[in-house]
Motif scaffolding. Structure first.
Motif, PDB file in Angstrom:
ATOM      1  N   ASN A 175       3.759   1.126  -0.207  1.00  0.00           N
ATOM      2  CA  ASN A 175       3.025   0.130  -0.974  1.00  0.00           C
ATOM      3  C   ASN A 175       3.998  -0.948  -1.449  1.00  0.00           C
ATOM      4  O   ASN A 175       5.115  -1.045  -0.951  1.00  0.00           O
ATOM      5  CB  ASN A 175       2.280   0.776  -2.146  1.00  0.00           C
ATOM      6  N   GLU A 176       3.562  -1.767  -2.392  1.00  0.00           N
ATOM      7  CA  GLU A 176       4.410  -2.880  -2.817  1.00  0.00           C
ATOM      8  C   GLU A 176       5.356  -2.516  -3.957  1.00  0.00           C
ATOM      9  O   GLU A 176       6.245  -3.299  -4.298  1.00  0.00           O
ATOM     10  CB  GLU A 176       3.539  -4.070  -3.262  1.00  0.00           C
ATOM     11  N   ARG A 181     -11.283   2.056   1.327  1.00  0.00           N
ATOM     12  CA  ARG A 181     -10.383   1.832   0.182  1.00  0.00           C
ATOM     13  C   ARG A 181     -11.150   1.430  -1.075  1.00  0.00           C
ATOM     14  O   ARG A 181     -10.776   1.832  -2.180  1.00  0.00           O
ATOM     15  CB  ARG A 181      -9.364   0.734   0.545  1.00  0.00           C
ATOM     16  N   PHE A 193      -2.748   3.077   4.308  1.00  0.00           N
ATOM     17  CA  PHE A 193      -2.888   2.820   2.881  1.00  0.00           C
ATOM     18  C   PHE A 193      -4.111   3.471   2.249  1.00  0.00           C
ATOM     19  O   PHE A 193      -4.239   3.484   1.027  1.00  0.00           O
ATOM     20  CB  PHE A 193      -2.882   1.312   2.601  1.00  0.00           C
ATOM     21  N   CYS A 194      -5.019   4.017   3.028  1.00  0.00           N
ATOM     22  CA  CYS A 194      -6.177   4.716   2.479  1.00  0.00           C
ATOM     23  C   CYS A 194      -5.829   6.176   2.196  1.00  0.00           C
ATOM     24  O   CYS A 194      -5.377   6.894   3.092  1.00  0.00           O
ATOM     25  CB  CYS A 194      -7.359   4.638   3.431  1.00  0.00           C
ATOM     26  N   LYS A 195      -6.021   6.613   0.958  1.00  0.00           N
ATOM     27  CA  LYS A 195      -5.678   7.982   0.567  1.00  0.00           C
ATOM     28  C   LYS A 195      -6.462   9.008   1.369  1.00  0.00           C
ATOM     29  O   LYS A 195      -5.922  10.036   1.792  1.00  0.00           O
ATOM     30  CB  LYS A 195      -5.963   8.171  -0.931  1.00  0.00           C
ATOM     31  N   TYR A 244       3.300  -0.014   6.474  1.00  0.00           N
ATOM     32  CA  TYR A 244       2.806  -0.666   5.260  1.00  0.00           C
ATOM     33  C   TYR A 244       1.423  -1.267   5.472  1.00  0.00           C
ATOM     34  O   TYR A 244       0.538  -1.161   4.613  1.00  0.00           O
ATOM     35  CB  TYR A 244       3.808  -1.745   4.839  1.00  0.00           C
ATOM     36  N   GLN A 245       1.196  -1.863   6.622  1.00  0.00           N
ATOM     37  CA  GLN A 245      -0.062  -2.559   6.879  1.00  0.00           C
ATOM     38  C   GLN A 245      -1.173  -1.627   7.361  1.00  0.00           C
ATOM     39  O   GLN A 245      -2.343  -2.004   7.327  1.00  0.00           O
ATOM     40  CB  GLN A 245       0.153  -3.675   7.918  1.00  0.00           C
ATOM     41  N   ARG A 298      -4.964   9.420   4.711  1.00  0.00           N
ATOM     42  CA  ARG A 298      -3.651  10.066   4.614  1.00  0.00           C
ATOM     43  C   ARG A 298      -3.816  11.573   4.464  1.00  0.00           C
ATOM     44  O   ARG A 298      -3.072  12.353   5.056  1.00  0.00           O
ATOM     45  CB  ARG A 298      -2.851   9.492   3.436  1.00  0.00           C
ATOM     46  N   TYR A 344       3.272   6.322   4.142  1.00  0.00           N
ATOM     47  CA  TYR A 344       2.611   5.451   3.166  1.00  0.00           C
ATOM     48  C   TYR A 344       3.635   4.577   2.455  1.00  0.00           C
ATOM     49  O   TYR A 344       4.579   5.063   1.855  1.00  0.00           O
ATOM     50  CB  TYR A 344       1.845   6.288   2.147  1.00  0.00           C
ATOM     51  N   ARG A 353      -3.966  -3.772   5.614  1.00  0.00           N
ATOM     52  CA  ARG A 353      -3.837  -3.754   4.154  1.00  0.00           C
ATOM     53  C   ARG A 353      -4.032  -5.153   3.575  1.00  0.00           C
ATOM     54  O   ARG A 353      -4.734  -5.322   2.566  1.00  0.00           O
ATOM     55  CB  ARG A 353      -2.466  -3.215   3.734  1.00  0.00           C
ATOM     56  N   THR A 355      -6.527  -6.743   0.737  1.00  0.00           N
ATOM     57  CA  THR A 355      -6.044  -7.435  -0.454  1.00  0.00           C
ATOM     58  C   THR A 355      -6.683  -8.804  -0.612  1.00  0.00           C
ATOM     59  O   THR A 355      -7.264  -9.125  -1.656  1.00  0.00           O
ATOM     60  CB  THR A 355      -4.516  -7.587  -0.406  1.00  0.00           C
TER      61      THR A 355
END
Length: 341
Positions: free
Chosen positions: A182-183, A326, A161-163, A157-158, A166, A180, A272, A276
């Protein structure tokens, strides 16, 4: 479907969604897995959504409707969790559409792997596509798909997260898309006990971010289904895409700081959460109602600064690089959303 099979509780917070709610409910009632408890939580909707909920409940005994005063999505999700009787828990947003094999495939993956949670892929769609997507979702045919087992989901999770990264990882056969997290709580199936003692903060925009770290830390492994099982409506008028108030940014900063410190305490570099809390703090400083919240903004700035001091120089550089990537992706994404019909 035999009632000896586990009961699945699907929680749907409902608020002013009369245009899209029937599509969502129909996609749930049309699931290939039938032993469902569908909990529609009317969060004080001002349109015809409450009547729509009651109308469907009168036709299908699997539906339970809760009417409550408006308190936000966190309060609605909590009401659903408190009322749920299922062995497993799922969530859906009131304007999204589930593939008809969503629950069946997620449950199959979870039971076969002994995982704590299963998840799958999703597809975004615009308002003009809703009838096409609803038809596509109902035409789905069950077929076994590749299932990947992911351990240490808090770390995934941390870090993943960058597409862009990935996609590169998938090209290099690293199966990064499966890693991947997310929340979002939709397109997942949870063991019920994961929610013991965990509830969403009420009256907060980032309610899902606040519980993400704690939930993932409780999971030893997650099953990822390599198949699109959820269709996510992209509306330029939604809170996610349109809200610019100080409180929106403040809530996300606080959630980011909370997850950041939680990850550090668990020996994980919170890449991540760095993204945020730093990017949302900057947007907080640009909010139109900043002047009336200046004292709170100073407090938020101090909390972010304190959190960042827990990183080494090398760790901070790593986080900054991913944040830059990101942010570039987000600019492209925002343009697509504004142009989506």
């Amino acid at each position: 479907m035999s009632t000896s099979e586990p009961l699945i509780s699907i929680i749907v917070p409902v608020y002013n969604a009369e245009k899209y709610l029937p599509y969502c409910i129909k996609s749930i009632l049309g699931q290939s897995y039938r032993n469902l408890e569908v909990i529609l939580v009317d969060d004080g909707a001002k349109d015809s959504s409450p009547q729509i909920c009651d109308s469907y409940a009168a036709k299908d005994s699997r539906i339970k409707v809760i009417h409550q005063e408006n308190g936000g999505i966190g309060k609605a999700q909590n009401a659903g969790l408190d009322a749920a009787h299922g062995d497993y828990i799922a969530f859906a947003d009131n304007d999204d559409i589930l593939d008809r094999c969503n629950i069946e495939l997620l449950l199959h993956a979870l039971l076969d792997s002994g995982a704590d949670m299963s998840k799958a892929r999703w597809r975004q769609f615009g308002i003009s596509q809703i009838n096409q997507i609803a038809e596509l979702a109902q035409q789905s045919i069950y077929r076994p798909e590749k299932v990947s087992i992911i351990k240490n989901p808090l770390h995934a999770y941390q870090t993943v997260f960058c597409k862009t990264l990935r996609l590169i990882g998938n090209i290099l056969k690293q199966n990064t898309e499966a890693k991947y997290f997310n929340e979002a709580n939709w397109c997942r199936l949870y063991k019920r006990e994961l929610w013991n003692g965990i509830r969403f903060p009420e009256g907060m925009y980032a309610q899902d971010v606040m519980v993400a770290g704690k939930l993932y830390s409780r999971m030893s492994k997650v099953a990822d289904v390599n198949h699109i099982l959820y269709f996510w409506l992209q509306s330029p008028e939604s809170v996610t895409h349109n809200e610019r108030s100080f409180k929106f940014f403040h809530d996300n900063v606080i959630a980011g700081v909370s997850n950041f410190n939680f990850a550090i305490d668990n020996g994980i570099l919170p890449k991540r959460s760095f993204y945020t809390m730093t990017t949302l703090l900057k947007q907080e400083n640009e909010s139109p109602d900043l002047a009336s919240n200046f004292a709170l903004q100073k407090k938020d700035t101090a909390q972010v600064k304190s959190a960042l001091q827990r990183l080494t120089k090398t760790q901070k550089i790593q986080c900054q690089i991913l944040t830059a990537i990101r942010l570039c992706e987000k600019k492209i994404y925002d343009i697509k959303i504004k142009n989506r019909k």
